[in-house]
Design a protein around this motif. Sequence first.
Motif, PDB file in Angstrom:
ATOM      1  N   ASP A 224       0.831  -1.208   0.000  1.00  0.00           N
ATOM      2  CA  ASP A 224       0.000   0.000   0.000  1.00  0.00           C
ATOM      3  C   ASP A 224       0.867   1.259   0.000  1.00  0.00           C
ATOM      4  N   ALA A 225       1.937   1.238   0.787  1.00  0.00           N
ATOM      5  CA  ALA A 225       2.820   2.408   0.849  1.00  0.00           C
ATOM      6  C   ALA A 225       3.533   2.627  -0.476  1.00  0.00           C
ATOM      7  N   VAL A 226       3.961   1.536  -1.113  1.00  0.00           N
ATOM      8  CA  VAL A 226       4.584   1.666  -2.435  1.00  0.00           C
ATOM      9  C   VAL A 226       3.589   2.254  -3.427  1.00  0.00           C
ATOM     10  N   HIS A 227       2.345   1.782  -3.374  1.00  0.00           N
ATOM     11  CA  HIS A 227       1.319   2.302  -4.283  1.00  0.00           C
ATOM     12  C   HIS A 227       1.140   3.811  -4.120  1.00  0.00           C
ATOM     13  N   GLU A 228       1.123   4.265  -2.895  1.00  0.00           N
ATOM     14  CA  GLU A 228       0.951   5.698  -2.638  1.00  0.00           C
ATOM     15  C   GLU A 228       2.124   6.524  -3.146  1.00  0.00           C
ATOM     16  N   ASN A 229       3.261   5.881  -3.323  1.00  0.00           N
ATOM     17  CA  ASN A 229       4.470   6.604  -3.716  1.00  0.00           C
ATOM     18  C   ASN A 229       4.958   6.239  -5.123  1.00  0.00           C
ATOM     19  N   LEU A 230       4.087   5.685  -5.950  1.00  0.00           N
ATOM     20  CA  LEU A 230       4.498   5.266  -7.293  1.00  0.00           C
ATOM     21  C   LEU A 230       5.090   6.412  -8.126  1.00  0.00           C
ATOM     22  N   PRO A 231       4.480   7.606  -8.148  1.00  0.00           N
ATOM     23  CA  PRO A 231       5.097   8.685  -8.942  1.00  0.00           C
ATOM     24  C   PRO A 231       6.506   9.039  -8.466  1.00  0.00           C
ATOM     25  N   GLU A 232       6.721   9.028  -7.147  1.00  0.00           N
ATOM     26  CA  GLU A 232       8.050   9.333  -6.635  1.00  0.00           C
ATOM     27  C   GLU A 232       9.045   8.245  -7.028  1.00  0.00           C
ATOM     28  N   PHE A 233       8.629   6.985  -6.944  1.00  0.00           N
ATOM     29  CA  PHE A 233       9.534   5.904  -7.346  1.00  0.00           C
ATOM     30  C   PHE A 233       9.907   6.028  -8.818  1.00  0.00           C
ATOM     31  N   ALA A 234       8.951   6.386  -9.660  1.00  0.00           N
ATOM     32  CA  ALA A 234       9.249   6.541 -11.087  1.00  0.00           C
ATOM     33  C   ALA A 234      10.302   7.623 -11.302  1.00  0.00           C
ATOM     34  N   GLN A 235      10.172   8.752 -10.597  1.00  0.00           N
ATOM     35  CA  GLN A 235      11.150   9.831 -10.750  1.00  0.00           C
ATOM     36  C   GLN A 235      12.504   9.463 -10.155  1.00  0.00           C
ATOM     37  N   LEU A 236      12.493   8.776  -9.020  1.00  0.00           N
ATOM     38  CA  LEU A 236      13.766   8.343  -8.440  1.00  0.00           C
ATOM     39  C   LEU A 236      14.478   7.366  -9.364  1.00  0.00           C
ATOM     40  N   ASN A 237      13.713   6.493  -9.999  1.00  0.00           N
ATOM     41  CA  ASN A 237      14.289   5.569 -10.959  1.00  0.00           C
ATOM     42  C   ASN A 237      14.974   6.333 -12.091  1.00  0.00           C
ATOM     43  N   THR A 238      14.336   7.394 -12.552  1.00  0.00           N
ATOM     44  CA  THR A 238      14.918   8.223 -13.604  1.00  0.00           C
ATOM     45  C   THR A 238      16.171   8.927 -13.108  1.00  0.00           C
ATOM     46  N   LEU A 239      16.117   9.495 -11.914  1.00  0.00           N
ATOM     47  CA  LEU A 239      17.283  10.187 -11.382  1.00  0.00           C
ATOM     48  C   LEU A 239      18.423   9.226 -11.063  1.00  0.00           C
ATOM     49  N   ASP A 240      18.106   7.955 -10.860  1.00  0.00           N
ATOM     50  CA  ASP A 240      19.139   6.946 -10.640  1.00  0.00           C
ATOM     51  C   ASP A 240      20.018   6.777 -11.875  1.00  0.00           C
ATOM     52  N   TYR A 241      19.382   6.472 -13.024  1.00  0.00           N
ATOM     53  CA  TYR A 241      20.206   6.133 -14.193  1.00  0.00           C
ATOM     54  C   TYR A 241      19.638   6.658 -15.510  1.00  0.00           C
ATOM     55  N   ALA A 242      18.771   7.672 -15.406  1.00  0.00           N
ATOM     56  CA  ALA A 242      18.262   8.401 -16.575  1.00  0.00           C
ATOM     57  C   ALA A 242      17.426   7.536 -17.503  1.00  0.00           C
ATOM     58  N   VAL A 243      16.787   6.501 -16.976  1.00  0.00           N
ATOM     59  CA  VAL A 243      15.797   5.797 -17.773  1.00  0.00           C
ATOM     60  C   VAL A 243      14.598   6.730 -17.917  1.00  0.00           C
ATOM     61  N   PRO A 244      13.988   6.852 -19.094  1.00  0.00           N
ATOM     62  CA  PRO A 244      12.853   7.768 -19.256  1.00  0.00           C
ATOM     63  C   PRO A 244      11.748   7.489 -18.254  1.00  0.00           C
ATOM     64  N   VAL A 245      11.199   8.551 -17.696  1.00  0.00           N
ATOM     65  CA  VAL A 245      10.143   8.400 -16.704  1.00  0.00           C
ATOM     66  C   VAL A 245       8.906   7.762 -17.327  1.00  0.00           C
ATOM     67  N   SER A 246       8.785   7.854 -18.658  1.00  0.00           N
ATOM     68  CA  SER A 246       7.673   7.187 -19.337  1.00  0.00           C
ATOM     69  C   SER A 246       7.777   5.669 -19.205  1.00  0.00           C
ATOM     70  N   TYR A 247       9.001   5.192 -19.002  1.00  0.00           N
ATOM     71  CA  TYR A 247       9.219   3.765 -18.789  1.00  0.00           C
ATOM     72  C   TYR A 247       9.165   3.501 -17.288  1.00  0.00           C
ATOM     73  N   ALA A 248       7.973   3.557 -16.750  1.00  0.00           N
ATOM     74  CA  ALA A 248       7.801   3.519 -15.292  1.00  0.00           C
ATOM     75  C   ALA A 248       7.243   2.192 -14.800  1.00  0.00           C
ATOM     76  N   ALA A 249       7.367   1.157 -15.623  1.00  0.00           N
ATOM     77  CA  ALA A 249       6.754  -0.120 -15.261  1.00  0.00           C
ATOM     78  C   ALA A 249       7.380  -0.746 -14.038  1.00  0.00           C
ATOM     79  N   THR A 250       8.640  -0.412 -13.741  1.00  0.00           N
ATOM     80  CA  THR A 250       9.300  -1.074 -12.625  1.00  0.00           C
ATOM     81  C   THR A 250       8.708  -0.689 -11.275  1.00  0.00           C
ATOM     82  N   ALA A 251       8.161   0.516 -11.155  1.00  0.00           N
ATOM     83  CA  ALA A 251       7.557   0.911  -9.881  1.00  0.00           C
ATOM     84  C   ALA A 251       6.276   0.118  -9.594  1.00  0.00           C
ATOM     85  N   PRO A 252       5.316   0.044 -10.528  1.00  0.00           N
ATOM     86  CA  PRO A 252       4.160  -0.821 -10.272  1.00  0.00           C
ATOM     87  C   PRO A 252       4.539  -2.289 -10.098  1.00  0.00           C
TER      88      PRO A 252
END
Length: 486
Positions: free
Chosen positions: A81-109
Amino acid sequence: MTTSTDITLPRGLLIGGDLVTRSSGGMHDHIYPATGRPNATIPLAGATEIDQAVDAAWTAHREWMTFTPARRRDLLVALADAVHENLPEFAQLNTLDYAVPVSYAATAPLLEEFIRHFAGYVDKPHGSSTPVSGSFDVNLIEREPYGVVGVIAPWNGSLVVSASCVVPALAAGNAVVLKPSELAPFAALRFGELCVRVGLPAGLVNVLPAGAEGGDALVRHPGVRKVHFTGGTDTARTVLRAAATNLTPVVAELGGKSANIVFGDADLDIAAAISGHQGPLMQAGQSCACASRVLVQSSVYDAFLDKFVATVATATIGDPLDPTVSYGPVISESAANRILRDIDDAVTQGAGELVLGGKRIGGALSDGYYIEPTVFTGVDNSSALAQTETFGPVVAVIRFDTEEEAIRIANDTRYGLNAFVHSNDLSRAHRVARTLEAGSVWVNHFSDISPQGPYGGYKQSGFGRTGGLEGLQEFLQVKNIRIAMR
């Protein structure tokens, strides 16, 4: 180019529930690949911090095992539930980690999905009982946690590894010391912070960004009872040698040179779209699942090639934080230089005809590590281009005539992680899938791991599995108990 968001980057080592900002491993400037500039300075774990984390993990494991199965299940559901509430943040952190496009956000869900799936296993039976020949004794086969496991994540998959390795380890009853790469620490650290926030015992999940020193200390630590490593083949050999110090068992999910077979009866539009995504475009080819060898039947070779090159050429390249962008940079300057050398070598050696890309992208993107999506055609499968994992946006297109030839070429590699088959003939698809030497075969589909499906390699692509019941059992050891009935 956008270089910042309103997200506060976690900077530290998560040990026993506390964020530690000083360490024996020194400091590291994290470089954002889209700009070539640092966006944070982070501490790296050394042997001292690894030792502290393992101690904290054992304490947390003992506490975790005092919880009823229902309580452990409910805490993991709360984490989902906590991960679900923070999905947009995880997507952006993933991008800031290694510059994968935020549109490719499948790893957070995907992280949320794995947690919910494996939470359901916590209160399910993990053992069995069997009769014993010539006796009425009670014979129990129990599956018990190892205690503390070390998980080493690659820079291109900290969230995927958190999902597919850390989560089932917790469901099995273990505590985890997770070592994300120093090149991509942020999303993993935020995941660890959420574990503490929802009430998991402090130290059940420790997150320690580290380089080679910290990784070596983790694998060699006598308190680590099993290691799960995801990464390259050469590093895996180093890990296995270090694990041999204490005879620590290792699961290894390694690289690949996956064959993507397009038969003449395939839907060429769909095959071209999947091949473009699965080949040079997804994560700029920086994926163990990259379909870097595209095998095309002669009867549709030219027609498919036109569609495939058009798909690749229309990729939207730019700022990874822009949701309309689908293609970003490679991880570092050294990676960019290595990939460009591989391209130049392929041209010099006449491995195939370069029909698209092959150069570094300049202009407004020149400060970042952008390389054009690159396609070679007419490639000889024995060439280095077809046999060596480039780990970049480079694909080799290979012609074949018969089904038997396609299978022979596909299997003619030391790797065996994924294979892809495009065909509308169900009998052929099933027949070919059975003969391909790969841990996963995707028919008319891109690589799409799920918690229900075991994932792992054949040959030098590794051993062991993540996902499915097989992935859960990697984190359980078997005990036989026999009780005399006299």
